[in-house]
Every structure is written in C-alpha cells, then in structure tokens.
Design a protein around this motif. Sequence first.
Motif, PDB file in Angstrom:
ATOM      1  N   PRO A   1       0.741  -1.211  -0.103  1.00 23.61           N
ATOM      2  CA  PRO A   1      -0.091   0.062   0.148  1.00 23.61           C
ATOM      3  C   PRO A   1       0.805   1.452  -0.052  1.00 23.61           C
ATOM      4  CG  PRO A   1      -0.290  -0.932   1.951  1.00 23.61           C
ATOM      5  CD  PRO A   1       0.785  -2.085   1.305  1.00 23.61           C
ATOM      6  N   LEU A   2       0.366   2.347  -0.267  1.00 22.07           N
ATOM      7  CA  LEU A   2       1.006   3.604  -0.386  1.00 22.07           C
ATOM      8  C   LEU A   2       1.726   3.973   0.738  1.00 22.07           C
ATOM      9  CD1 LEU A   2       1.685   6.109  -2.243  1.00 22.07           C
ATOM     10  CD2 LEU A   2      -0.506   7.097  -1.519  1.00 22.07           C
ATOM     11  N   THR A   3       0.803   3.764   1.865  1.00 23.46           N
ATOM     12  CA  THR A   3       1.534   4.119   3.216  1.00 23.46           C
ATOM     13  C   THR A   3       2.797   3.439   3.453  1.00 23.46           C
ATOM     14  OG1 THR A   3      -0.114   2.408   4.026  1.00 23.46           O
ATOM     15  CG2 THR A   3      -0.753   4.833   4.176  1.00 23.46           C
ATOM     16  N   ARG A   4       2.947   2.205   2.766  1.00 23.21           N
ATOM     17  CA  ARG A   4       4.210   1.579   3.161  1.00 23.21           C
ATOM     18  C   ARG A   4       5.164   1.453   1.943  1.00 23.21           C
ATOM     19  NH1 ARG A   4       1.281  -3.737   4.564  1.00 23.21           N
ATOM     20  NH2 ARG A   4       2.840  -4.429   3.595  1.00 23.21           N
ATOM     21  N   PHE A   5       5.070   2.768   1.103  1.00 18.81           N
ATOM     22  CA  PHE A   5       5.863   2.770  -0.079  1.00 18.81           C
ATOM     23  C   PHE A   5       7.466   2.201  -0.001  1.00 18.81           C
ATOM     24  CE2 PHE A   5       6.749   6.875   2.221  1.00 18.81           C
ATOM     25  CZ  PHE A   5       7.931   7.015   1.989  1.00 18.81           C
ATOM     26  N   ALA A   6       7.980   2.568   1.322  1.00 25.31           N
ATOM     27  CA  ALA A   6       9.486   2.386   1.561  1.00 25.31           C
ATOM     28  C   ALA A   6       9.657   0.975   1.175  1.00 25.31           C
ATOM     29  CB  ALA A   6       9.914   2.833   2.735  1.00 25.31           C
ATOM     30  N   GLU A   7       8.814   0.065   1.474  1.00 30.45           N
ATOM     31  CA  GLU A   7       8.851  -1.372   1.123  1.00 30.45           C
ATOM     32  C   GLU A   7       9.259  -1.467  -0.372  1.00 30.45           C
ATOM     33  OE1 GLU A   7       6.094  -3.936   3.193  1.00 30.45           O
ATOM     34  OE2 GLU A   7       5.951  -2.618   4.751  1.00 30.45           O
ATOM     35  N   ALA A   8       8.528  -0.908  -1.080  1.00 32.18           N
ATOM     36  CA  ALA A   8       8.568  -1.027  -2.725  1.00 32.18           C
ATOM     37  C   ALA A   8       9.968  -0.598  -3.284  1.00 32.18           C
ATOM     38  CB  ALA A   8       7.603  -0.403  -3.280  1.00 32.18           C
ATOM     39  N   PHE A   9      10.498   0.151  -2.680  1.00 34.34           N
ATOM     40  CA  PHE A   9      12.048   0.878  -2.922  1.00 34.34           C
ATOM     41  C   PHE A   9      13.043  -0.075  -2.482  1.00 34.34           C
ATOM     42  CE2 PHE A   9       9.091   3.860  -4.331  1.00 34.34           C
ATOM     43  CZ  PHE A   9       9.681   4.300  -5.481  1.00 34.34           C
ATOM     44  N   ALA A  10      12.893  -1.070  -1.650  1.00 35.68           N
ATOM     45  CA  ALA A  10      13.745  -1.993  -0.980  1.00 35.68           C
ATOM     46  C   ALA A  10      13.851  -3.336  -1.463  1.00 35.68           C
ATOM     47  CB  ALA A  10      13.482  -2.134   0.770  1.00 35.68           C
ATOM     48  N   ALA A  11      14.890  -3.596  -2.293  1.00 33.67           N
ATOM     49  CA  ALA A  11      14.850  -4.850  -3.153  1.00 33.67           C
ATOM     50  C   ALA A  11      14.639  -6.304  -2.297  1.00 33.67           C
ATOM     51  CB  ALA A  11      16.058  -4.807  -4.153  1.00 33.67           C
ATOM     52  N   GLU A  12      13.962  -7.135  -2.593  1.00 33.72           N
ATOM     53  CA  GLU A  12      14.213  -8.631  -2.088  1.00 33.72           C
ATOM     54  C   GLU A  12      14.345  -9.449  -2.938  1.00 33.72           C
ATOM     55  OE1 GLU A  12      10.569  -9.364  -0.162  1.00 33.72           O
ATOM     56  OE2 GLU A  12      10.378  -7.742   1.198  1.00 33.72           O
ATOM     57  N   PRO A  13      14.863 -10.689  -2.690  1.00 33.75           N
ATOM     58  CA  PRO A  13      15.544 -11.698  -3.573  1.00 33.75           C
ATOM     59  C   PRO A  13      14.780 -12.033  -4.925  1.00 33.75           C
ATOM     60  CG  PRO A  13      16.188 -11.938  -1.427  1.00 33.75           C
ATOM     61  CD  PRO A  13      15.145 -11.031  -1.377  1.00 33.75           C
ATOM     62  N   ASP A  14      13.559 -12.143  -4.667  1.00 31.62           N
ATOM     63  CA  ASP A  14      12.688 -12.877  -5.637  1.00 31.62           C
ATOM     64  C   ASP A  14      11.788 -11.826  -6.413  1.00 31.62           C
ATOM     65  OD1 ASP A  14      13.622 -15.327  -5.107  1.00 31.62           O
ATOM     66  OD2 ASP A  14      11.984 -15.904  -3.954  1.00 31.62           O
ATOM     67  N   ASP A  15      12.076 -10.604  -6.157  1.00 32.35           N
ATOM     68  CA  ASP A  15      11.265  -9.473  -6.779  1.00 32.35           C
ATOM     69  C   ASP A  15      11.402  -9.863  -8.251  1.00 32.35           C
ATOM     70  OD1 ASP A  15      10.415  -8.239  -4.543  1.00 32.35           O
ATOM     71  OD2 ASP A  15      11.954  -6.496  -4.754  1.00 32.35           O
ATOM     72  N   VAL A  16      10.249  -9.369  -9.112  1.00 33.43           N
ATOM     73  CA  VAL A  16      10.187  -9.289 -10.299  1.00 33.43           C
ATOM     74  C   VAL A  16       9.814  -7.669 -10.434  1.00 33.43           C
ATOM     75  CG1 VAL A  16       9.341  -9.875 -12.648  1.00 33.43           C
ATOM     76  CG2 VAL A  16      10.011 -11.591 -11.012  1.00 33.43           C
ATOM     77  N   LYS A  17       8.513  -7.588 -10.505  1.00 35.38           N
ATOM     78  CA  LYS A  17       7.843  -6.434 -10.405  1.00 35.38           C
ATOM     79  C   LYS A  17       7.069  -6.021  -9.193  1.00 35.38           C
ATOM     80  CE  LYS A  17       7.306  -3.621 -12.966  1.00 35.38           C
ATOM     81  NZ  LYS A  17       8.082  -2.057 -12.931  1.00 35.38           N
ATOM     82  N   VAL A  18       7.373  -4.764  -8.494  1.00 36.49           N
ATOM     83  CA  VAL A  18       6.687  -4.363  -7.083  1.00 36.49           C
ATOM     84  C   VAL A  18       5.876  -3.260  -7.595  1.00 36.49           C
ATOM     85  CG1 VAL A  18       7.285  -3.718  -5.078  1.00 36.49           C
ATOM     86  CG2 VAL A  18       8.832  -5.173  -6.102  1.00 36.49           C
ATOM     87  N   VAL A  19       4.287  -3.395  -6.863  1.00 38.07           N
ATOM     88  CA  VAL A  19       3.490  -2.506  -7.212  1.00 38.07           C
ATOM     89  C   VAL A  19       2.970  -1.719  -5.955  1.00 38.07           C
ATOM     90  CG1 VAL A  19       1.043  -2.426  -7.766  1.00 38.07           C
ATOM     91  CG2 VAL A  19       2.859  -3.530  -9.353  1.00 38.07           C
ATOM     92  N   ILE A  20       2.775  -0.512  -6.017  1.00 36.19           N
ATOM     93  CA  ILE A  20       2.083   0.201  -5.004  1.00 36.19           C
ATOM     94  C   ILE A  20       0.718   0.596  -5.328  1.00 36.19           C
ATOM     95  CG2 ILE A  20       2.203   2.379  -3.783  1.00 36.19           C
ATOM     96  CD1 ILE A  20       5.096   2.802  -4.388  1.00 36.19           C
ATOM     97  N   THR A  21      -0.184  -0.077  -4.328  1.00 35.42           N
ATOM     98  CA  THR A  21      -1.381   0.388  -4.576  1.00 35.42           C
ATOM     99  C   THR A  21      -1.870   1.404  -3.967  1.00 35.42           C
ATOM    100  OG1 THR A  21      -2.140  -0.979  -2.433  1.00 35.42           O
ATOM    101  CG2 THR A  21      -2.064  -2.113  -4.454  1.00 35.42           C
ATOM    102  N   LEU A  22      -2.695   2.297  -4.692  1.00 40.88           N
ATOM    103  CA  LEU A  22      -3.057   3.677  -4.226  1.00 40.88           C
ATOM    104  C   LEU A  22      -4.462   3.878  -3.841  1.00 40.88           C
ATOM    105  CD1 LEU A  22      -1.765   5.306  -7.652  1.00 40.88           C
ATOM    106  CD2 LEU A  22      -0.751   5.161  -5.360  1.00 40.88           C
ATOM    107  N   ASP A  23      -5.226   2.658  -4.017  1.00 39.93           N
ATOM    108  CA  ASP A  23      -6.836   2.881  -3.563  1.00 39.93           C
ATOM    109  C   ASP A  23      -7.180   2.162  -2.539  1.00 39.93           C
ATOM    110  OD1 ASP A  23      -6.234   0.133  -4.447  1.00 39.93           O
ATOM    111  OD2 ASP A  23      -8.088   0.157  -5.459  1.00 39.93           O
ATOM    112  N   GLU A  24      -6.364   2.025  -1.328  1.00 37.00           N
ATOM    113  CA  GLU A  24      -6.463   1.473   0.067  1.00 37.00           C
ATOM    114  C   GLU A  24      -7.355   2.592   0.761  1.00 37.00           C
ATOM    115  OE1 GLU A  24      -2.536   3.798   0.941  1.00 37.00           O
ATOM    116  OE2 GLU A  24      -3.459   2.661  -0.765  1.00 37.00           O
ATOM    117  N   ALA A  25      -8.211   2.181   1.540  1.00 38.81           N
ATOM    118  CA  ALA A  25      -8.974   2.966   2.439  1.00 38.81           C
ATOM    119  C   ALA A  25      -8.096   3.878   3.467  1.00 38.81           C
ATOM    120  CB  ALA A  25      -9.837   2.239   3.136  1.00 38.81           C
TER     121      ALA A  25
END
Length: 351
Positions: A327-351
């Motif tokens: 989710p957008l509130t945890r955006f930093a996780e999307a910018f921290a690479a993990e070993p099995d990442d292919v595509k990371v997505v940030i969701t914008l429509d969470e409540a």
Amino acid sequence: MRALTVDPRQAGSLRVAEVPDPEPAPGELLVDGLALGVCGTDREIARAEYGWSPPGRPWLVLGHESLGRVRQASPGSGFTPGDLVVGVVRRPDPVPCGACARGEFDMCRNGQYTERGIKEIDGYGSQVWCVEPDYAVTLDPRLERVGMLMEPTTVVAKAWDQVRRVGERAWFEPRRVLVTGAGPIGLLAALLGAQRGLDVHVLDRVTDGPKPRLVRDLGATYHSDPIDTVASRLQPDVVIEATGVGSVVFGAIEHTAPYGIVCLTGVSPSGRALPIDAGALNRSLVLENDVIIGSVNANLDHYRQAAEALARADLDWLDRVITRRVPLTRFAEAFAAEPDDVKVVITLDEA
C-alpha cells in the motif's frame, strides 16, 4: 489527497505527502488512481541520480507506470466513468521537433520533451490524477489487477516494432530470439516474442525463484549460463537486450546469426571499461549486415499495441510477474529490493 513525492535533487526525500486535489482542465479526465508500478528509473530519482521537478517548486509527484479508473470524463472525450485507463508518460516538446510534430515524441530530437513523474510534470503516484484524453489509453476491464504492466509493455512493443522495421529492409523471417534479462522488461519482451510464434530464449543469472518458471510457462527456454556460451550456441536472429550489463551487451552482439538485429533497451552505467576487439566487431557487423539499435520510451501506437498484447496474454501469468504489492502508506518497502522481486507495485486505492 495523498501522493508519493520526491525532491529529485535530494536523496532520501521520498515520502507520502498531502497535496491539493487535482482540478481537471477543460476536457481532461479525472481519474482515481488504482496502482503504480515501481521501476529502476523511480529508484534512480529517489536516489537523486535523475529527474526534474516541475518549474517553480522542488518536489515532484513520482510514478509513470500508471493504472486508474475514470471518475469524470467530458462528453465527446471517448471515455466514460468506470473505464480502466493508463496515462501516457511522455509529452512532445513545445517547438516541436520534426519527430514530435508527427506524433513520434519517443524519438524527440532536441530533448525538450517532458515526462509524467520523471521530467518536469507530476506523475501518477497519487490517489487521484488528471490526464488529457489524447494521452490516455483504455484497457480491457479484465486487466484491473495487472494493468500497471502497460507502460513497460509499451517499451518492448516499441522494441519489437523497431526490430521489424529494421528487418524489413530486406527479406526478414526471424525464427529465434534471445532476451537477455528476466526482469519485467525481459519477461514482457519474451511474452511478445512468444505471441509472434518465435522460438524464445531468455538468459538471466538466477537459477531459482519465479523467473525460470515464468519463462517456461511462456513455452520459452530459460538459460543461466554465460552469454558467450548461450548466444554462440543459439545464434539468434534477434536479441532484445534488457540488462544494460556491458559484457552481456557485447556478448550478444558478437554471436547473432547473419543479418542479426540487437535491440538495446537496458541503460548501462558509465565508468566501467571492457576490453573489446573493435576491429573484429566491425568486421562482423559489416560482413553479416548486422544491426545494433537503441530503443527507449514509446508513442501512442506502441501503447495501443501493448494494450492488445496484454489483452491476449494469460492473466494468471501476468499476475505472477507482479511479485509484491504494497500500500501507499508502506511505499518504502517497494523501494527496498528483495531476492525474488520481479515487479513491485504500490496500491493507491486503499482506504
């Protein structure tokens, strides 16, 4: 509303901020943001290695791999509320150059183009955004979970289009393609190659995780041996290069079939020297009528081609390309690479 903002001049400035709600200009679409893909360009901007904020202020709304749903559309716009849409990234330069004047803004000659979320225009990383109808593309409603893959698909749609155009300077019936790199660009390039009925091979250094299976599920062949070993054995007619790694680039160039075409989509870092036999490379290129081309960005034709390719693809396969959603509130996780990442997505429509 909340938006993902960054000062492109300051590393570590990425944050979620409250920004004013957008007010659509006459004729513009008002769109509820659903999701945002994160790519290497976004990470470079977050590290202050690239990017420009809009004139007059230091911060930029990040994000160019968009997906949204139309909330408001003007009559005659060609869109209706509820449509699933993506926004085009680049805008033509104001001069315009000859290419931009003809709708080929991906081939801008003077560099005065602007880009949503990258260069002088706010991006799509906000809960609501606006876009001109001429720079929005409708997606099949079935692509709601995976439509943010549209922008990277446009990159490879253009690459394949350029390969075709170059190849057709003479008789051209390619059979085998080698894609170097099994990140999102490489996998989507392989998808489009498989849709063309080609014998598709993908090279990446990893031997486990999701990438090998994603490649095999396309009916393609996965390789993890050195580039010289793989390319010399395959002698591909076409190479789509998606790593930007210098040794891989030149290894691919060296081992194509006669009349081979190598399309470079990966951007290489500077500062690393490689020993190259320039004479042998020149001899091979000339005597075999080989071609090396670079390709970046996409125009509206490529967006339409990408939308058609995604609509024909297996939805489960596309969904597995997206290995993490945060989710957008945890955006930093999307910018921290993990070993099995292919595509990371940030969701914008969470409540």
